[in-house]
Design an enzyme around this catalytic site. Structure first.
Site, PDB file in Angstrom:
ATOM      1  N   LYS A  22       0.842  -1.200   0.000  1.00 53.54           N
ATOM      2  CA  LYS A  22       0.000   0.000   0.000  1.00 53.54           C
ATOM      3  C   LYS A  22       0.869   1.239   0.000  1.00 53.54           C
ATOM      4  O   LYS A  22       2.045   1.204   0.377  1.00 53.54           O
ATOM      5  CB  LYS A  22      -0.947   0.042   1.198  1.00 53.54           C
ATOM      6  N   ASP A 156      -2.649  -1.276  10.322  1.00 52.20           N
ATOM      7  CA  ASP A 156      -2.797  -1.183   8.865  1.00 52.20           C
ATOM      8  C   ASP A 156      -3.542  -2.382   8.262  1.00 52.20           C
ATOM      9  O   ASP A 156      -3.801  -2.407   7.060  1.00 52.20           O
ATOM     10  CB  ASP A 156      -1.411  -1.108   8.201  1.00 52.20           C
TER      11      ASP A 156
HETATM   12  O1  C5P Z   1      -0.438  -1.089  14.978  1.00 50.35           O
HETATM   13  P1  C5P Z   1       0.982  -1.201  14.547  1.00 50.35           P
HETATM   14  O2  C5P Z   1       1.758  -2.235  15.316  1.00 50.35           O
HETATM   15  O3  C5P Z   1       1.150  -1.338  13.077  1.00 50.35           O
HETATM   16  O4  C5P Z   1       1.671   0.216  14.889  1.00 50.35           O
HETATM   17  C1  C5P Z   1       3.068   0.388  14.946  1.00 50.35           C
HETATM   18  C2  C5P Z   1       3.389   1.641  15.755  1.00 50.35           C
HETATM   19  O5  C5P Z   1       3.005   2.803  15.031  1.00 50.35           O
HETATM   20  C3  C5P Z   1       2.637   1.734  17.063  1.00 50.35           C
HETATM   21  O6  C5P Z   1       3.379   1.165  18.092  1.00 50.35           O
HETATM   22  C4  C5P Z   1       2.491   3.225  17.268  1.00 50.35           C
HETATM   23  O7  C5P Z   1       3.669   3.756  17.847  1.00 50.35           O
HETATM   24  C5  C5P Z   1       2.410   3.774  15.873  1.00 50.35           C
HETATM   25  N1  C5P Z   1       1.051   4.040  15.390  1.00 50.35           N
HETATM   26  C6  C5P Z   1       0.346   5.128  15.933  1.00 50.35           C
HETATM   27  N2  C5P Z   1      -0.912   5.413  15.459  1.00 50.35           N
HETATM   28  C7  C5P Z   1      -1.470   4.672  14.476  1.00 50.35           C
HETATM   29  C8  C5P Z   1      -0.768   3.575  13.917  1.00 50.35           C
HETATM   30  C9  C5P Z   1       0.499   3.290  14.398  1.00 50.35           C
HETATM   31  O8  C5P Z   1       0.847   5.825  16.812  1.00 50.35           O
HETATM   32  N3  C5P Z   1      -2.680   4.969  14.036  1.00 50.35           N
END
Ligand code: C5P
Length: 335
Positions: A22, A156
């Site tokens: 993406k 994501d």
């Molecule tokens: O959810 P995921 O593990 O993909 O997110 C990785 C990191 O990105 C999270 O630990 C967070 O620090 C940050 N993040 C965020 N807000 C989001 C998506 C991700 O702060 N909407």
């Protein structure tokens, strides 16, 4: 969802799924939440560039993962396992051979999407695993349960269940499909060999900002509306300048990885195009009206790197890929 009959252990051919990369065409950070995550307003588009997964039921109790292509790190850390565990928990005994837990799966992953690049390859693999596992088990989940399972795996992941461009809000769990893309715009992706952690970039953002720019938010709102109502590839390319600056994480990424911004400028001079950053990076993108134009441009970038007129930061030569943005009616076709 296809429901397969009979014992899934006797299935002869594995379930195969493409897991597209993406790109964020816009990324507005709306606010920081109490749990540390951020609410976003972002237009996500899937690309022709895709990993390929196959899933086959096997005897025993242990899921296995075999990875070829790009090095995706230790398999044990893969979101594929988190997706299998999430899918198995959501299904419970509700699969064709139930009532026990759904059988172990042997997953093969051909990794074609650069890793930790801002292209969400790992999240896409997880979404494809969730979908493929349900088919391999002959199990069904309603849309709400699928979305909730996907959101638990990672921010994501829910986007990839939409099957085309979408407006993403909340932490990533609010997905509104945008059906108005006309044509198949080309994209050149340039991914320097450097690890940029999304967590570090959001932490850098928090250190300098409480929320993003109103202008970025407006660009994101406008693009979402246009991609809902109808937007041709040419008109999308005409907006490349606005989109290239419609990313609230740009400054934070440049703090985490200062060498990226001069490279972005050098690429822009070489191609005489606006260059955007996907998500938290480090992948940079340039938009074209067709995949053929993107392919010609990829050659230009390769030769400039080859003759030294362009130098890239990072620990090796960047990955350069020409691909296309894929609309809702074009899923399954490879770029
Ligand atoms: O959810 P995921 O593990 O993909 O997110 C990785 C990191 O990105 C999270 O630990 C967070 O620090 C940050 N993040 C965020 N807000 C989001 C998506 C991700 O702060 N909407």
């Amino acid at each position: 969802m296809t429901v397969t009959g009979g014992d899934p252990l006797r299935r002869l051919t594995p379930v195969v799924r493409l897991a597209p990369a993406k790109l964020n065409l816009t990324l507005a950070v709306v606010a920081r939440r109490d749990d540390g995550f951020h609410t976003l307003h972002s237009v996500f588009v899937p690309l022709g560039l895709a990993d390929r997964l196959s899933l086959a039921p096997v005897g025993g109790h242990r899921d296995t993962l075999h990875v070829t292509g790009f090095d995706a790190g230790p398999p044990a850390d893969s979101l594929v396992f988190r997706a299998l565990a999430g899918a198995r928990a959501a299904v419970g005994g509700g699969w064709t051979g139930g009532p026990g837990p759904a059988p172990a799966l042997a997953v093969r992953l051909d990794k074609r999407i650069p890793v930790a690049a801002g292209l969400a390859g790992g999240s896409s693999d997880a979404a494809a695993t969730l979908d493929g596992a349900l088919e391999a088990w002959g199990a069904e989940l309603d849309d709400d349960a699928r979305q909730a399972t996907a959101a638990r795996i990672g921010s994501d992941v829910p986007f990839f269940l939409a099957g085309g461009p979408a407006l993403i809000q909340g932490r990533g769990e609010q997905v509104v499909p945008l059906h108005g893309l006309r044509g198949r715009p080309g994209i050149v992706l340039v991914t320097p060999v450097m690890a940029v952690s999304t967590t570090d970039v959001f932490a850098a953002f928090d250190a300098i900002r409480t929320h993003g720019d109103d202008a970025v938010r407006m660009s994101s709102v406008h693009l979402a509306e246009e991609l809902r109502a109808g937007l041709t590839a040419d008109n999308l390319v005409a907006r490349a300048g606005v989109l290239a600056s419609a990313n609230d994480l740009l400054q934070a990424t440049s703090l985490v990885e200062p060498t990226l911004i001069p490279f972005k400028r050098a690429l822009s001079r070489l191609l005489r195009r606006p260059i955007g950053l996907s998500g938290s990076g480090p992948t940079l993108w340039a938009l074209y009206a067709s995949e053929a134009e993107a392919m010609a441009t990829a050659e230009t970038v390769r030769s400039a790197l080859g003759d030294g007129s362009l130098t890239a930061p990072g620990t090796g030569q960047p990955s350069i890929v020409a691909t296309a943005i894929v609309g809702h009616d074009q899923q399954g076709s490879e770029g």
